[in-house]
Design a protein around this motif. Sequence first.
Motif, PDB file in Angstrom:
ATOM      1  N   MET A  53      92.008 132.416  91.552  1.00 49.00           N
ATOM      2  CA  MET A  53      91.593 133.250  89.669  1.00 49.00           C
ATOM      3  C   MET A  53      90.700 133.904  89.631  1.00 49.00           C
ATOM      4  O   MET A  53      91.170 134.907  88.930  1.00 49.00           O
TER       5      MET A  53
ATOM      6  N   MET B 197      94.862 122.043  84.053  1.00 50.15           N
ATOM      7  CA  MET B 197      96.676 121.556  84.514  1.00 50.15           C
ATOM      8  C   MET B 197      96.628 120.635  84.975  1.00 50.15           C
ATOM      9  O   MET B 197      97.518 120.071  85.500  1.00 50.15           O
TER      10      MET B 197
ATOM     11  N   GLU C 246     101.098 125.235  90.828  1.00 51.90           N
ATOM     12  CA  GLU C 246      99.987 125.040  90.932  1.00 51.90           C
ATOM     13  C   GLU C 246      99.049 126.798  91.042  1.00 51.90           C
ATOM     14  O   GLU C 246      98.718 127.159  90.139  1.00 51.90           O
ATOM     15  N   ARG C 247      99.219 126.603  92.638  1.00 46.94           N
ATOM     16  CA  ARG C 247      98.905 127.778  92.529  1.00 46.94           C
ATOM     17  C   ARG C 247      98.757 129.029  91.872  1.00 46.94           C
ATOM     18  O   ARG C 247      98.472 130.434  90.948  1.00 46.94           O
TER      19      ARG C 247
ATOM     20  N   ASP D 173     100.236 128.642  88.432  1.00 44.12           N
ATOM     21  CA  ASP D 173      99.385 128.776  88.047  1.00 44.12           C
ATOM     22  C   ASP D 173      98.471 129.941  87.783  1.00 44.12           C
ATOM     23  O   ASP D 173      97.660 130.322  86.987  1.00 44.12           O
ATOM     24  N   ALA D 174      97.622 129.045  88.668  1.00 40.40           N
ATOM     25  CA  ALA D 174      96.472 129.411  88.943  1.00 40.40           C
ATOM     26  C   ALA D 174      96.028 131.201  88.829  1.00 40.40           C
ATOM     27  O   ALA D 174      94.697 132.040  88.256  1.00 40.40           O
TER      28      ALA D 174
END
Lengths: 383, 358
Positions: free
Chosen positions: A309, A378, B113-114, B116-117
């Motif tokens: 991120m 999340m 999940e990755r 999403d990140a």
Amino acid sequence: MIYADNAATTALSPAAFRAMQPFFSEICGNPSSLHAAGQAAKRALEDARARIAHCLNTVPACITFTSGGTESDVQALRSAAAIGAKNGKRRIISAAFEHHAVLRTLDALAQEGFQITLLPVSAEGFVSPDDLAAAITADTCLVSIMFANNEIGTIQPVQEIGAICRQHGVPFHTDAVQAAGHLPIDVQALNISMLSLSAHKFHGPKGTGVLFAERGIRLKSVITGGAQERGNRAGTENLPAIAGMAAALEESISRIPQQTGLLLQRRNRLIEGLSRIPQSFLNGSLSDRLPTNVSFCFAGIEGESLLLMLDRRGICASSGSACASGAAEPSHVLRAIGRPNELARGSLRLSISADTTDAEIGEIIAAVTESVAFLRGMAASVS
Amino acid sequence: MKTALIAMSGGVDSSTAAFLTRQAGYACIGCTMQLYENEDAGLPAEGTCCSLDDIEDARAIANRLNMPYYVFNFKERFREQVIGKFCRCYLEGRTPNPCIDCNRKLKFEALFERADALGCDKIVTGHYARIEETGQGYVLKRAADPAKDQSYVLYMLTQAQLGRVLLPLGGLSKPQVREIAEQQGFVNAHKSDSQDICFVPDGDYARVICAQTGITPKEGDFVDLQGNVLGRHAGLIHYTVGQRRGLGIAIGKPAYVVGLDVPQNRVIIGTNDDLFHRSCTVTDVNWISGEPPQEPVRCQAKIRYRHPAQPAVVQFTDAHTALLTFDAPQRAITAGQAAVFYDGETVLGGGEIKDTAR
């Protein structure tokens, strides 16, 4: 882009760059050659050696140029082991949170019959001099404790460690890759027998470093061949890099007095900002810590996702060590200071430099805070 | 611009999928999941990670396509959720399909999940299957190339996942994919297809199970269907239903493993005829539409990857369990493998085979 991974490597300083340039054009000789071009190169090599020796408060004869911190560590350990073996001493004392350059070499030495004692590291990130004193035995041939840790930035009690080693007549090696250029280092006052440093951690070029070894320590070549570096390290010297390293080290050390205050201010602001994130934990003590290092664990997230991120937001950070593929690995340093696996997985290392601005510190705090919150949200929505 | 995360193995399929996704106008990010180290596969460590060459191939393709590229460390999850389950399954006398567990837990969970990140809208894989949107949601269909169809290993996809996954190779044949890769000058255009189970590269899965669990296989009896002892076996994990080789048993006819009796540590031996069953219980069923039918449904079902689908009826007995009954008995219906139900080209759902009945 915000570069906050200066513990991994730094940008070359303009002064170092300028110092390197003549060696790509006018000074092109090989320092081992007899002719005028060779002699000019040799003069430059010895000039760099003298200046670096001066930076560490030693003499040029004690400085060997290597390819960097790892090679210096390997040569230091291998040399002390060879001397020890000759004298029937086959124990080496080190610590669980050392760099892999040291730990993997110790693994290899253990295979070769050496006894390895790894001292524990406190929750605050320090090796205890008392533990060391208790661990030294008559057959100890080397103590190797890093000057400052690369992941959590804790500065070790090097002076006390050096004194204990001197008292017991045991050589003391320190991996000073993270400290050199950032902290004043006087190898004599600190009773350091051997020291490793790497140019690219203090705005010098990549691919060069130094092994300091006090008089009386006979270095063992790990790269065999020609008689360069007094027979201690074969191969034509990387003169442009060595000249750049000397300039970078001088410059970095000269700036320590005026820069440390500012770095501490920015580092502390970053630590304060990230401490406001719920369930965040500073790794390593706040005092006796490199003025550039910030290391946190955030509960309930994966460090790898956080790094992704941040990278997408243009922030370069790290989570510790990487494996051969470039994937992030769980940190042996965080395990050594007792972080449970669950927490160690959510680690983040930020390492600033004098080039890091106040505005960038603010952006980093905002980005990390938002990213951690997003990742926790999340995780919550999955479970 | 929409962004896509491409799961790249370093092989020709996912490399071509990456190229096609970029061509389709997505902002792409390439990634490789690092799943295990050599030691996990019982191979010499040599200080390197698993299939480093494949990772470097993937990285080279991503660089060539000018995409950011990451390696994700999923070793811990893979060890727990795939290798761990693989071992447990064998020790319980079943024959697992770890690729399906890897899809479920890694590709379509950890990788999401990755994604999403990274803020990626879509996840792209090099599987040969098709996803189509209808008025009522998404359907999963067989690949256009029946020889490469991989819809079998995707039966676990939910509606939410189907809505986010892109399978750019679904309409192509393998030769077409190689041709695209060749045109693009990809280093791996002629790389051979991956075979077998990635963490058991030499096929000796018993060695991996022993290394992972520390369990030494216990010798026991070969018995016939009546319980008569025929000889000694080398440990249950060495056998799977339908196996003929390596038994060293003479019963007058070709001898096959027809069952594994875990409580008594016995391998049951029979003839080829004894291997045929008409029905089985299927557990952990995923029904692609998200609405499992109340009534029995006619379908064609596959009981392993290479099994041609056969006419059958599937009937739910509770929300996640179904009874699958074939029109004609099928050979070696094996507990642990997946049963996948089709309506022609369309995957209706699937689950794990639990036990069989005649």
